[in-house]
Design a protein around this motif. Structure first.
Motif, PDB file in Angstrom:
ATOM      1  N   HIS A 178     -15.328  -1.230  -8.914  1.00  0.00           N
ATOM      2  CA  HIS A 178     -14.853  -2.042  -7.746  1.00  0.00           C
ATOM      3  C   HIS A 178     -15.773  -2.935  -6.802  1.00  0.00           C
ATOM      4  N   THR A 202     -19.232 -12.049 -10.437  1.00  0.00           N
ATOM      5  CA  THR A 202     -18.576 -10.441 -10.418  1.00  0.00           C
ATOM      6  C   THR A 202     -19.896  -9.214 -11.655  1.00  0.00           C
ATOM      7  N   ASN A 227       0.857  -1.056  -0.072  1.00  0.00           N
ATOM      8  CA  ASN A 227       0.028   0.094   0.007  1.00  0.00           C
ATOM      9  C   ASN A 227       1.042   1.328   0.022  1.00  0.00           C
ATOM     10  N   PHE A 276      -6.448  -4.596  -8.368  1.00  0.00           N
ATOM     11  CA  PHE A 276      -5.987  -4.481  -6.554  1.00  0.00           C
ATOM     12  C   PHE A 276      -6.738  -4.582  -5.786  1.00  0.00           C
ATOM     13  N   ASP A 277      -7.118  -5.181  -4.741  1.00  0.00           N
ATOM     14  CA  ASP A 277      -8.530  -4.822  -4.032  1.00  0.00           C
ATOM     15  C   ASP A 277      -9.137  -3.106  -4.043  1.00  0.00           C
ATOM     16  N   VAL A 278     -10.054  -3.089  -3.108  1.00  0.00           N
ATOM     17  CA  VAL A 278     -10.509  -1.504  -3.006  1.00  0.00           C
ATOM     18  C   VAL A 278      -9.943  -0.657  -2.350  1.00  0.00           C
ATOM     19  N   SER A 279      -9.054  -0.408  -1.629  1.00  0.00           N
ATOM     20  CA  SER A 279      -8.305   0.370  -0.220  1.00  0.00           C
ATOM     21  C   SER A 279      -7.434   0.442  -1.165  1.00  0.00           C
ATOM     22  N   THR A 280      -6.364  -0.522  -1.990  1.00  0.00           N
ATOM     23  CA  THR A 280      -5.413  -0.349  -2.766  1.00  0.00           C
ATOM     24  C   THR A 280      -4.990   0.276  -3.845  1.00  0.00           C
ATOM     25  N   THR A 300      -5.050  -0.618 -12.104  1.00  0.00           N
ATOM     26  CA  THR A 300      -5.396  -1.005 -10.915  1.00  0.00           C
ATOM     27  C   THR A 300      -7.056  -1.677 -10.686  1.00  0.00           C
ATOM     28  N   TYR A 301      -7.194  -2.872 -11.688  1.00  0.00           N
ATOM     29  CA  TYR A 301      -8.115  -2.760 -11.620  1.00  0.00           C
ATOM     30  C   TYR A 301      -8.246  -4.483 -10.809  1.00  0.00           C
TER      31      TYR A 301
END
Lengths: 509, 349
Positions: free
Chosen positions: A349, B292, A20, A56-60, A53-54
């Motif tokens: 996301h 999804t 992060n 990545f998880d939401v916060s990252t 960034t797709y």
């Protein structure tokens, strides 16, 4: 208190993951680059990073996107200060005092100042987002077509009064010219082609980036290259500043706290303007700058390297980021163009911003707050380190790197949309801008007029469509009356006779 | 160190040159003949509407899943502008027809030709339809209008301002069809998209707004908008306490003109190789089946279509005919649909 505990927990979770931290610092650095280079904008940067960034998880992913957004709004001021060419429209007001400061040999200090000012601005925007978001959102929803028109008109007129030695009238002439340029293309209400001369390339109007680069980049390149005396004086001034050491960046960073009154006022202006849907960073800088100048004891020092002006413009455009998030998170309505990109990214996301957000994901507001705080922190650290390196550029005579800037101007206008036509727009426009500047016409009102033109034009015509051609309903709306009064007072204050009558009593605003 | 003769040096550089040339040839060879390895490089996906809008989000969600299935990056960019998405469509149509450039489109794009945006028809595309969200007519929650019958009664007495996106958008067509179905006039106020149109309804600048349920859901949940009716044959259970009735119940004549359904999708050039089309169709179909995409569709009031190939082409042809002739009858077209050889919709449509 429980909320604060929860917040610290979220923040700790984010910070304890080294990925992060890496992501937010790299994104922030990338953002500063996007802001500083002509032709690359915050909106484009967020759009490009959204797909990257797709996975990545939401916060990252959000760390990356917000890191870039905050960095880009800040980075736009680098070229404003260093070479008098704003990297983004949002940074145009920062050039007014930033460039004279660097000409005086205080470039490093100016860079330090904007680093602090931007960080504090973003932070205050953040606080507003957490504490009074619903209130601000409800005020922002008072804007109908009439108010949008008046706000756009206000933005154009105010930038006209602030810039240039030619006085407000010359500024307004340029503002109107900008409005005219904005009408080129098919009008968005009825698709009627205006001034397109049957050229399909003109159908969607002149490209904003091409106009921006032409207006700011080309005249500065010509000016620096044609001024032979500049080489010595500029270089020697810069050498002096180098002798004082790059510690002046830190001096600037700390000195920003001296202007805390301006910082807070500018941040509030920035948040307010950012929260109005469709109005963003570009106008916030100008309004805040004007508020600083009107409130100052010595307004004549503005435009000649007054740090108050620089700090005010710079704080407001960064506070806008927090402001733009307010309608986005409370109602799902983006407050600015980069925020519209963020909306897409969030939905991508699986986060659905809006009133249901608090029930679907109760922690999300705190998470966004923590993320924005990290983004601000990354911008501040990156900025402080980078400013020292960048300040060294000032020791290079501008004549040496102006040819490079010229190439970047051409590249920048082509890069957005890979459209050669943009170069055909940018070059002649740049030469026209140079001639106008030589004739003491300020160029910024033209750019602001061009940016706000569609909003002014469309909103007025739509408002008149709804009221069947009557302007009276405008007088029934309190917000519209307030805006109208501000405009009238501002215009009257430029009339010499009235100005003299009020000279003894100071007119505040 | 041994001294090399100039002759040997020449020979070495010649060998290097030949090697390089062969390498380039071989590389080109694999690229040209590498269709079976499609996609061998990142794909560019151009959405013709701006980011954050319905078309953009649907395209981004689906193409991200397709990217995983294809094992290749898909870069989504937005190229709005022109007329009805004509700028983005012209751009993509001028790219090589190799399946490496996709275009994200919506039903409104079918009007680009008659509105003078470009000289093409929709048949140059090989479309894949993601689906759409049903249309709903709403008023501000503070409005005195409480039902559809209320609204129609008022529209017959005074001017009712209606927001429905831009001129010639699907929402505008829904409004026109709605007007004909209920036989009452509305004053259309154009806005540059659904979001500003909805805000205008919330601030009561206009009386009613027609957009999709997906676009209005947050404002309905927030209690800012009051939905009056769905513009199709079925009612919609929005939440436990809120069931939005079908407009067809009180105004059965609407069924002659509605529904005009949203068709958001993506397309590649119809000249692309057949195996590329087949591969992408397959990936597209699979992508729509992923959890999804399904969850996203459910959460966003979106009904998935999944039509590809001839079925999708047919749907776009139907929309093209419906849209262009409606606009032509309104007298706003720059080029008549006849000139583009677009057939009039059947009487049954």
């Amino acid at each position: 208190m429980e909320g604060f505990f929860q917040f610290s927990q979220i923040l700790w979770q984010l910070v304890s993951n080294p990925t992060n931290l890496l992501v937010v610092f790299v994104a922030s650095l990338l953002g500063i680059g996007f802001g500083a280079l002509p032709g690359l904008t915050a909106t484009l940067g967020v759009a490009l990073l959204t797909t990257l960034t797709y996975g990545f998880d939401v916060s990252t992913a959000l760390l990356a996107l917000l890191g870039l957004y905050v960095g880009a709004i800040y980075g736009g001021s680098y070229p404003s200060i260093l070479i008098n060419i704003p990297g983004t429209a949002a940074a145009a007001a920062s050039a007014l005092d930033g460039y004279p400061m660097s000409q005086r040999g205080e470039g490093a200090k100016a860079l330090g100042l904007i680093t602090s000012a931007s960080a504090i601005g973003t932070f205050i925007g953040l606080l507003m987002l957490v504490f009074i978001a619903p209130f601000i959102a409800s005020v922002a929803l008072q804007f109908t077509s009439f108010e949008f028109f008046l706000l756009a008109l206000f933005g154009i007129l105010i930038s006209g009064t602030l810039t240039g030695e030619g006085g407000a009238v010359k500024g307004w002439i340029m503002g109107m010219l900008g409005l005219f340029l904005a009408t080129i293309g098919r009008d968005s209400l009825q698709f009627f082609p205006r001034f397109t001369f049957d050229q399909p390339a003109l159908d969607s109007g002149l490209d904003i980036v091409a106009v921006l680069i032409g207006a700011y980049g080309i005249p500065q390149v010509i000016k620096v290259l044609s001024d032979t005396s500049e080489v010595k004086s500029k270089a020697s001034a810069s050498f002096d500043s180098m002798k004082q050491g790059f510690a002046s960046v830190y001096v600037g960073v700390l000195e920003a706290f001296k202007y805390i009154k301006h910082v807070v006022r500018s941040a509030l202006i920035g948040v307010g303007i950012g929260a109005v849907p469709g109005v963003g960073e570009d106008i916030a800088g100008w309004v805040s700058y004007s508020a600083a100048k009107k409130g100052s004891k010595n307004p004549e020092t503005f435009g000649k390297g007054n740090a108050e002006g620089l700090v005010s413009a710079e704080t407001a455009n960064n506070a806008c980021v927090g402001g733009a998030m307010i309608p986005l998170l409370t109602l799902g309505i983006p407050g600015s163009a980069p925020a519209a990109m963020l909306l897409g990214a969030l939905i991508l996301h699986g986060v659905n911003p809006g009133p249901t957000l608090t029930t679907e994901r109760p922690d999300f507001l705190l998470e966004i707050t923590a993320i924005m705080m990290l983004a601000t922190f990354a911008m501040f650290i990156n900025g402080t380190i980078l400013a020292q390196r960048v300040a060294k550029l000032l020791t290079v005579p501008a004549t040496l790197f102006m040819p490079l800037v010229a190439v970047l101007c051409v590249l920048g206008s082509y890069a957005l949309g890979l459209n050669v036509f943009n170069i055909y727009v940018m070059l002649p426009f740049g030469i026209l801008a140079y001639c106008l500047i030589e004739m003491k016409f300020p160029i910024s009102p033209l750019v602001i007029g061009f940016i706000l033109g569609p909003m002014a034009d469309e909103s007025l015509r739509r408002a008149l469509l709804v009221t069947e051609g009557s302007l009276f309903p405008l007088l029934q709306r309190p917000l519209a009356i307030v805006l109208l009064l501000i405009i009238v007072v501002m215009v009257l204050s430029q009339v010499p006779l009235i100005n003299r009558m009020f000279k003894k009593k100071k007119v505040v605003f | 160190m041994k001294h090399t003769s100039p002759y040997k040096q020449h020979l070495a550089s010649l060998a290097a040159f030949v090697g390089l040339a062969l390498g380039i040839l071989f590389f080109r060879h694999t690229v040209i003949d590498g269709a079976d390895e499609f996609p061998s490089r990142p794909i560019s996906h151009v959405v013709v509407w701006s980011a954050g809008g319905g078309t953009d989000i649907a395209n981004r969600v689906v193409s991200a899943e397709m990217a995983k299935l294809l094992g290749q990056t898909v870069n989504v960019t937005n190229r709005p502008g022109g007329v009805a998405g004509s700028l983005g469509m012209s751009y993509v149509s001028q790219r090589p027809a190799d399946g490496y450039t996709w275009v994200g489109i919506s039903e409104s794009c079918v009007t680009a030709g008659v509105m003078g945006g470009w000289q093409e028809r929709m048949d140059i595309w090989y479309p894949m339809i993601i689906g759409g969200s049903p249309s709903v007519i709403s008023v501000s929650s503070e409005s005195s209008i409480n039902s559809l019958t209320d609204l129609i009664a008022q529209a017959k007495q005074r001017t009712i301002n209606a927001a429905a996106g831009g001129s010639g958008s699907i929402h505008h067509l829904n409004l026109l069809a709605f007007e004909r179905g209920v036989d009452a006039p509305f004053k259309f106020v154009p806005f540059p998209g659904s979001a500003p149109a909805q805000i205008a309804a919330v601030t009561q600048e206009v009386h009613v707004v027609i957009t999709t349920l997906a676009e209005q859901q947050q404002l309905i949940s927030a209690g800012k908008l009051k939905p009056l009716a769905m513009l199709n044959e079925s009612e919609y259970a929005f939440s436990e306490n809120l069931i939005i009735p079908s407009a067809f119940v009180d105004f059965p004549s609407l069924s002659e003109h509605l529904p005009v359904f949203q068709s958001i999708g993506m397309a590649i050039s119809d000249d692309a190789p057949d195996e590329v089309k087949a591969l992408l169709s397959e990936a597209f179909t699979q992508a729509l089946q992923t959890p999804t995409v399904k969850t996203w569709a459910d959460n966003n009031y979106f009904s998935l279509s999944g039509r590809t190939g001839d079925a999708a082409k047919e749907e776009f042809a139907r929309l093209e005919s419906l849209f262009t002739w409606t606009l032509n009858d309104m007298g706003v077209t720059k080029i008549s649909p006849e000139a583009l050889a677009i057939a009039r919709p059947d009487a049954s449509e």
